[in-house]
Design a protein around this motif. Structure first.
Motif, short mmCIF file in Angstrom:
data_model
loop_
_atom_site.label_atom_id
_atom_site.label_comp_id
_atom_site.label_asym_id
_atom_site.label_seq_id
_atom_site.Cartn_x
_atom_site.Cartn_y
_atom_site.Cartn_z
N ALA A 1 -2.06 12.13 -10.91
CA ALA A 1 -2.22 11.11 -11.96
C ALA A 1 -0.90 10.41 -12.26
N ALA A 2 0.21 11.03 -11.95
CA ALA A 2 1.52 10.43 -12.20
C ALA A 2 1.99 9.56 -11.04
N SER A 3 1.19 9.45 -9.99
CA SER A 3 1.62 8.74 -8.79
C SER A 3 1.19 7.28 -8.79
N ALA A 4 1.71 6.55 -7.84
CA ALA A 4 1.31 5.17 -7.58
C ALA A 4 1.09 5.04 -6.07
N THR A 5 0.12 4.24 -5.69
CA THR A 5 -0.14 3.97 -4.29
C THR A 5 0.24 2.53 -4.00
N VAL A 6 1.05 2.34 -2.96
CA VAL A 6 1.58 1.02 -2.63
C VAL A 6 1.02 0.58 -1.28
N ARG A 7 0.52 -0.64 -1.24
CA ARG A 7 0.05 -1.25 0.01
C ARG A 7 0.68 -2.63 0.12
N VAL A 8 1.04 -3.01 1.33
CA VAL A 8 1.53 -4.36 1.57
C VAL A 8 0.56 -5.00 2.56
N ARG A 9 -0.07 -6.08 2.13
CA ARG A 9 -1.03 -6.80 2.96
C ARG A 9 -0.66 -8.28 2.94
N GLY A 10 -0.40 -8.81 4.12
CA GLY A 10 -0.04 -10.23 4.20
C GLY A 10 1.19 -10.57 3.40
N GLY A 11 2.11 -9.61 3.31
CA GLY A 11 3.35 -9.83 2.57
C GLY A 11 3.24 -9.60 1.08
N ALA A 12 2.04 -9.38 0.57
CA ALA A 12 1.85 -9.15 -0.86
C ALA A 12 1.82 -7.65 -1.14
N VAL A 13 2.54 -7.25 -2.17
CA VAL A 13 2.60 -5.85 -2.57
C VAL A 13 1.50 -5.58 -3.60
N ASP A 14 0.69 -4.57 -3.31
CA ASP A 14 -0.38 -4.17 -4.21
C ASP A 14 -0.11 -2.73 -4.63
N VAL A 15 0.02 -2.50 -5.93
CA VAL A 15 0.29 -1.16 -6.46
C VAL A 15 -0.87 -0.74 -7.35
N THR A 16 -1.40 0.45 -7.07
CA THR A 16 -2.45 1.00 -7.92
C THR A 16 -1.98 2.34 -8.47
N ASP A 17 -2.44 2.65 -9.67
CA ASP A 17 -2.10 3.93 -10.27
C ASP A 17 -2.88 5.04 -9.58
N GLY A 18 -2.26 6.20 -9.54
CA GLY A 18 -2.94 7.39 -9.05
C GLY A 18 -2.88 7.57 -7.55
N PRO A 19 -3.58 8.58 -7.09
CA PRO A 19 -3.52 8.96 -5.67
C PRO A 19 -4.28 7.99 -4.78
N TYR A 20 -3.98 8.07 -3.50
CA TYR A 20 -4.66 7.25 -2.50
C TYR A 20 -6.14 7.65 -2.41
N LEU A 21 -6.39 8.94 -2.40
CA LEU A 21 -7.75 9.46 -2.32
C LEU A 21 -8.05 10.33 -3.53
N GLU A 22 -9.26 10.21 -4.04
CA GLU A 22 -9.70 11.12 -5.09
C GLU A 22 -10.03 12.45 -4.43
N SER A 23 -9.51 13.52 -4.96
CA SER A 23 -9.73 14.83 -4.37
C SER A 23 -9.56 15.90 -5.42
N LYS A 24 -10.23 17.04 -5.23
CA LYS A 24 -10.05 18.17 -6.13
C LYS A 24 -8.74 18.88 -5.83
N GLU A 25 -8.30 18.79 -4.59
CA GLU A 25 -7.04 19.42 -4.19
C GLU A 25 -6.03 18.33 -3.86
N TYR A 26 -4.77 18.64 -4.13
CA TYR A 26 -3.72 17.68 -3.84
C TYR A 26 -2.49 18.41 -3.36
N LEU A 27 -1.58 17.65 -2.75
CA LEU A 27 -0.31 18.21 -2.31
C LEU A 27 0.53 18.51 -3.54
#
Length: 120
Positions: free
Chosen positions: A52-78
């Motif tokens: 929940a404290a993380s951010a996921t960053v993607r760059v598509r076509g030069g645009a940076v897209d940041v979303t809150d939380g993990p890349y995948l919803e999961s019951k287990e995490y690293l």
């Protein structure tokens, strides 16, 4: 050979432990850290914050897209890792079995292909 011992965690499982059991997990990590420092096998170790404290960053076509939380919803995490340098995969597995979380979660042992980022 260098390995990452990747600790997965289900927060519900950990929260269900008694306070005494949680303290035993923390103490076990301390004992393992001491052993690995004594043997010279420890390269580094970190505990990670909850997804929940993380951010996921993607760059598509030069645009940076940041979303809150993990890349995948999961019951287990690293939850963290140990970076070790030991002779064999068998030794890495032996060390992984000493991680207290292995009693209620899973530890993935993965050889490091390129250790440039592990020099600590």
């Amino acid at each position: 050979m260098k390995y990452l011992l990747l600790i997965t965690m289900n927060p519900e499982t950990f929260e269900a432990l008694s306070e005494e059991e949680k303290q035993a997990v923390f103490a076990g990590h301390g004992e393992l850290m001491e052993e690995l420092q004594t043997t010279g096998e420890l390269l580094g170790s970190v505990a990670l914050a909850a997804p929940a404290a993380s951010a996921t960053v993607r760059v598509r076509g030069g645009a940076v897209d940041v979303t809150d939380g993990p890349y995948l919803e999961s019951k287990e995490y690293l939850a963290g890792y140990y970076a070790v340098d030991c002779e064999t995969m068998d030794r890495a597995i032996e060390l992984a079995a000493k991680i207290p979380d292995a009693a209620f979660s899973a530890i993935e042992v993965r050889p490091v292909m390129n250790d440039a980022g592990l020099e600590m």
